[in-house]
Write a protein that holds these residues in place. Structure first.
Motif, mmCIF file in Angstrom:
data_model
loop_
_atom_site.group_PDB
_atom_site.id
_atom_site.type_symbol
_atom_site.label_atom_id
_atom_site.label_comp_id
_atom_site.label_asym_id
_atom_site.label_seq_id
_atom_site.Cartn_x
_atom_site.Cartn_y
_atom_site.Cartn_z
ATOM 1 N N LEU A 1 44.334 36.145 58.827
ATOM 2 C CA LEU A 1 44.237 36.947 57.627
ATOM 3 C C LEU A 1 44.512 38.398 57.991
ATOM 4 O O LEU A 1 43.973 38.909 58.979
ATOM 5 N N SER A 2 45.372 39.059 57.236
ATOM 6 C CA SER A 2 45.663 40.468 57.494
ATOM 7 C C SER A 2 46.028 41.147 56.182
ATOM 8 O O SER A 2 46.287 40.485 55.182
ATOM 9 N N TYR A 3 46.062 42.466 56.227
ATOM 10 C CA TYR A 3 46.532 43.218 55.075
ATOM 11 C C TYR A 3 47.808 43.983 55.409
ATOM 12 O O TYR A 3 48.747 44.000 54.635
ATOM 13 N N ASP A 4 47.866 44.596 56.585
ATOM 14 C CA ASP A 4 49.042 45.359 56.975
ATOM 15 C C ASP A 4 50.245 44.425 57.108
ATOM 16 O O ASP A 4 50.195 43.427 57.823
ATOM 17 N N VAL A 5 51.315 44.747 56.408
ATOM 18 C CA VAL A 5 52.484 43.865 56.384
ATOM 19 C C VAL A 5 53.099 43.711 57.772
ATOM 20 O O VAL A 5 53.616 42.644 58.121
ATOM 21 N N ASN A 6 53.039 44.753 58.595
ATOM 22 C CA ASN A 6 53.589 44.645 59.950
ATOM 23 C C ASN A 6 52.773 43.688 60.809
ATOM 24 O O ASN A 6 53.341 42.922 61.594
ATOM 25 N N ASP A 7 51.445 43.731 60.666
ATOM 26 C CA ASP A 7 50.593 42.768 61.379
ATOM 27 C C ASP A 7 50.899 41.344 60.914
ATOM 28 O O ASP A 7 51.000 40.424 61.722
ATOM 29 N N TYR A 8 51.025 41.172 59.626
ATOM 30 C CA TYR A 8 51.334 39.863 59.026
ATOM 31 C C TYR A 8 52.640 39.301 59.602
ATOM 32 O O TYR A 8 52.695 38.162 60.068
ATOM 33 N N ARG A 9 53.667 40.117 59.625
ATOM 34 C CA ARG A 9 54.966 39.658 60.136
ATOM 35 C C ARG A 9 54.913 39.385 61.638
ATOM 36 O O ARG A 9 55.516 38.435 62.125
ATOM 37 N N ARG A 10 54.206 40.226 62.387
ATOM 38 C CA ARG A 10 54.071 40.018 63.830
ATOM 39 C C ARG A 10 53.330 38.709 64.113
ATOM 40 O O ARG A 10 53.748 37.923 64.967
ATOM 41 N N GLN A 11 52.248 38.459 63.389
ATOM 42 C CA GLN A 11 51.483 37.232 63.584
ATOM 43 C C GLN A 11 52.349 36.002 63.322
ATOM 44 O O GLN A 11 52.307 35.030 64.085
ATOM 45 N N ILE A 12 53.127 36.053 62.267
ATOM 46 C CA ILE A 12 54.012 34.930 61.957
ATOM 47 C C ILE A 12 55.054 34.756 63.047
ATOM 48 O O ILE A 12 55.260 33.644 63.551
ATOM 49 N N SER A 13 55.707 35.852 63.446
ATOM 50 C CA SER A 13 56.778 35.734 64.447
ATOM 51 C C SER A 13 56.261 35.206 65.772
ATOM 52 O O SER A 13 56.987 34.501 66.487
ATOM 53 N N GLU A 14 55.022 35.509 66.113
ATOM 54 C CA GLU A 14 54.431 35.003 67.361
ATOM 55 C C GLU A 14 54.143 33.504 67.296
ATOM 56 O O GLU A 14 54.080 32.836 68.326
ATOM 57 N N ALA A 15 53.993 32.967 66.104
ATOM 58 C CA ALA A 15 53.648 31.544 65.955
ATOM 59 C C ALA A 15 54.864 30.650 65.720
ATOM 60 O O ALA A 15 54.788 29.445 65.947
ATOM 61 N N VAL A 16 55.966 31.215 65.264
ATOM 62 C CA VAL A 16 57.145 30.420 64.905
ATOM 63 C C VAL A 16 57.827 29.861 66.147
ATOM 64 O O VAL A 16 58.026 30.564 67.135
#
Length: 171
Positions: A4-19
C-alpha cells in the motif's frame, strides 16, 4: 504480498520490482498509461482498465489489452474473467487519494476473483487508515495478494453495495 502506498513513484517502483517476464498483470485505473509503461518494460501480458475519456487514445498506443470501462461494475469484472481467470499482479490506482471505501471494495472483489501473487494499491485514505491503527486484535494475515479468508470464493456475485456507490452505476 499486498503493498500500500500513496506516492505514485513508490507505487511504480514497488510494481516494477515485483514484475517478472511472463507475468499476467491487471491494472485498474491506468488513466493515460504512465504506470503501464513502467510495467511494459518487461515481457508481460497486461490488461489495463480505466473509464476516463482521456485513456483510450493514449492506451491504444501501447502493447496491451485495454478496456475502457468502470471497474466497479460486475460486467467489467466478467469481461476480464473471460480473458484470464488468474493474474500474478493486481495494480489498483483509482484516483490516488480519494474514496478508500471504494478502493477497498474493488480490491476485495478483484483480488478474490483473480488470486494475484502480489497486489499494489495506491490510495491516501487507506495509507492514512493503516498508519493510524494503534492496535489490531486477531491473528489474521495473508501472504498473497488477496485476503486468505476469501481464497476459495471464486468469482463473487454482483454485490448490493454497488448500488450505494453512485446512482450512475444503476442501469
Amino acid at each position: 504480498m499486498i503493498k500500500l502506498s500513496y506516492d505514485v513513484n513508490d507505487y511504480r517502483r514497488q510494481i516494477s520490482e515485483a514484475v517478472n517476464d511472463g507475468d499476467c498483470i491487471i491494472e485498474l485505473g491506468c488513466h493515460t498509461g504512465n504506470t503501464s509503461k513502467v510495467i511494459l518494460q518487461n515481457d508481460v501480458k497486461l490488461i489495463a482498465l480505466d473509464n476516463s475519456p482521456e485513456a483510450s487514445k493514449e492506451m491504444d498506443k501501447l502493447d496491451l489489452t485495454f478496456i475502457n470501462a468502470d471497474v466497479r461494475l460486475h460486467d467489467t469484472l466478467s469481461e476480464v474473467f473471460k480473458i484470464t481467470q488468474k493474474c500474478d499482479i493486481l495494480a489498483i490506482d483509482l484516483g490516488g487519494g480519494y474514496h478508500p471505501d471504494t478502493v477497498f471494495k474493488v480490491f476485495y472483489i478483484w483480488s478474490s476473483t483473480f488470486k494475484p501473487k502480489h497486489t499494489f494499491i495506491r490510495n491516501r485514505g487507506l495509507v492514512e487508515f493503516y498508519n493510524s491503527i494503534s492496535e489490531a486484535k486477531g491473528d489474521y494475515k495473508s501472504n498473497d495478494g488477496f485476503l486468505d479468508s476469501y481464497k476459495d470464493s471464486g468469482i463473487p456475485p454482483q454485490i448490493k453495495e454497488f448500488d450505494l456507490w453512485t446512482p450512475m452505476l444503476k442501469k
